[in-house]
Structures are given as C-alpha cells and as structure tokens.
Design an enzyme around this catalytic site. Sequence first.
Site, mmCIF file in Angstrom:
data_model
loop_
_atom_site.group_PDB
_atom_site.id
_atom_site.type_symbol
_atom_site.label_atom_id
_atom_site.label_comp_id
_atom_site.label_asym_id
_atom_site.label_seq_id
_atom_site.Cartn_x
_atom_site.Cartn_y
_atom_site.Cartn_z
ATOM 1 N N LEU A 161 36.736 33.845 51.976
ATOM 2 C CA LEU A 161 37.921 34.072 51.145
ATOM 3 C C LEU A 161 38.301 35.536 51.332
ATOM 4 O O LEU A 161 37.436 36.392 51.509
ATOM 5 C CB LEU A 161 37.625 33.799 49.661
ATOM 6 C CG LEU A 161 37.331 32.350 49.253
ATOM 7 C CD1 LEU A 161 36.994 32.290 47.768
ATOM 8 C CD2 LEU A 161 38.506 31.439 49.561
ATOM 9 N N ASP A 162 39.602 35.824 51.295
ATOM 10 C CA ASP A 162 40.029 37.214 51.384
ATOM 11 C C ASP A 162 39.373 38.028 50.274
ATOM 12 O O ASP A 162 39.032 37.492 49.210
ATOM 13 C CB ASP A 162 41.552 37.315 51.240
ATOM 14 C CG ASP A 162 42.299 36.589 52.339
ATOM 15 O OD1 ASP A 162 41.698 36.372 53.406
ATOM 16 O OD2 ASP A 162 43.474 36.244 52.124
ATOM 17 N N LYS A 163 39.238 39.318 50.517
ATOM 18 C CA LYS A 163 38.620 40.214 49.534
ATOM 19 C C LYS A 163 39.208 40.016 48.142
ATOM 20 O O LYS A 163 38.479 39.907 47.150
ATOM 21 C CB LYS A 163 38.795 41.667 49.980
ATOM 22 C CG LYS A 163 38.331 42.696 48.952
ATOM 23 C CD LYS A 163 38.655 44.107 49.381
ATOM 24 C CE LYS A 163 38.293 45.118 48.299
ATOM 25 N NZ LYS A 163 38.650 46.504 48.675
#
Length: 306
Positions: free
Chosen positions: A116-118
């Site tokens: 997942l993106d940051k």
Amino acid sequence: MSRVRLQDLIKNEHCQVLRQGRSRTVKDPSWRVKLEDEVRLKLPPPVDTRVLGQTIELNILYEDDSLIVLNKAAGMVVHPAPGSPDKTLVNALIAHCGDTLSGIGGEKRPGIVHRLDKDTSGVMVAAKTDKAHHSLSDQFASHGRDGRLKRLYQAFVWGTILPAKGSVDAPIFRAPHNRKKMAVSKSERARHAVTHYRHMGAFVEGHVSHIQCELETGRTHQIRVHMAHIGHPVLSDALYGSGMKSRAKHLTDTQRTALDALQRQALHASALGFEHPESGEPMYFEADMPADMLAFADALGVTREK
C-alpha cells in the site's frame, strides 16, 4: 518467481543454456531458446538483507503460523527504500515475527507480497513461510481472476462520477516528466490496469463523492491515477490532485478543517479476501476507515453502516 526476479538472475549471469553439447551463459532475458535446449538456472544464496527489527506497534487483525493480516496505518512505508531506510512495516514485522518471517531471495522485502502507498491506510497480508509467500504471490499475480483474491478500497473524490457504477480500463506507466508519478500511457511498456468503482454517495451539492473501488490489477498508485484520469482525483492527493485545490471553496469551514487534517490522500484499503495458503479456506478481513477519514466523513454527513 516474478518475471522481474528472473530477469535479474539472467542479467547477473545465473542462467546457462546447453545447446548441442555446448554450454553458454545467457545474459540477455530476451535471448531466444530453441527446441532441445536445456536451460539451467542457478539460484544464488539469499543476500543478507541487513534490515533490523524495530519494535513498532501493529494493528493485527489475524495471525497464524503461515501469515499475518494487519491494518496498516497511514504514514507507514511498507519496506525500506531510499529516503525510508527504517521504521517501515518490514522492520516492525521482523521484530514481531522474528526468524519465522519469509525471505525473498536477494530482496529487502521479507514476507511482503503486496504493498500500500505510504499514505494509504488499510488491510494488508504478509507471509511468514516460503510456502505461504509463493501461494499469496500467485493469488495477487492472478489479480482475482480465479476468484481467490478480492481487494476493496474506500475513497473520497472530487465531483460526481457518472455512470454510478463502472470500470476504468487504462494502462499505466511511469510519467515521462516526473519519476515520482505514474500516468495512463499508450507506451508499449505500459501495464494493463483495471479499476472497478461504485458510487456510494454525493455530498456538498455533488462536489464530493464517496466511492468504493475494487482492483482487478495492482499497479503502483492505480486508483489515484485512474480517478485523476477520469477527472475525479482523490481528495487531498498532492501528487495527482493538486489542480483541484480550488474546489475546497465549496466546503464548509468544518469540512475544510477536517480535510486539511487529513494531510494525505483520502484512500483506505477497507477489505481483503484471499485463500489460505495451507488450508485453502477462504479468508476475508475488513478494517473501518481510520479516525482522520472518519472525521471527514462525519463532516460530510456520510451515514455509517451498522
């Protein structure tokens, strides 16, 4: 193994081809084999990742000897990378799982099968054994086409999406003028990407929509890129929605304050379903939107499901 991993092994001279009694080391992944060729791939020993465990609190939804499912907090990077050498999810998993954590040959991503993106929160699964890692990686590679994997996301986007239920089928590749961004592309190297969406409600006289997305593929920044591509970027997305800041004028002071408090894209991985790598049992996990998104949803007047 992934295609990228195999290509790296070939480029690093770990592949030999025996042809008509003669052996040669192949360095080019596009080298053409012929009938009767014997291909030999020698796997190098795993590289010491040198990633240290760090005690970081995790929101664990489920755990057994094969895998761990957790609700990743926004702001946490999944694995070490330039600019984020530590305090990542991998550091936390190493400290929590210890020697049981699966290693991927030569990579600094032990146990990680998807990301997942940051600044995207939500449900993730990590493998604790090699068998679980291979099984889960295969399921993610199939992108749900075989019915085993399901990924749902909740998001707030600008505008009212029409039709209320549809799909964005547009290949994605790295943006030519900004290496940090991805973009819909006609390049031959662009990767197939499909996002299915469903409109859940319109607010602020149609200036904001609550949507649910289901991924058929899993490309970097996929939902953010696809929503921006159709003119409905995710709220508070500094990378893909910067041109929409003027729309905030339609929000009330309370709504604008809640949006400013997000300080990240309004995107949350709300559900993940997969087949257990050992038992074959269907597994399904959900995580409610975190406090920052819930505060914005309350400011909009979104009705919570009971």
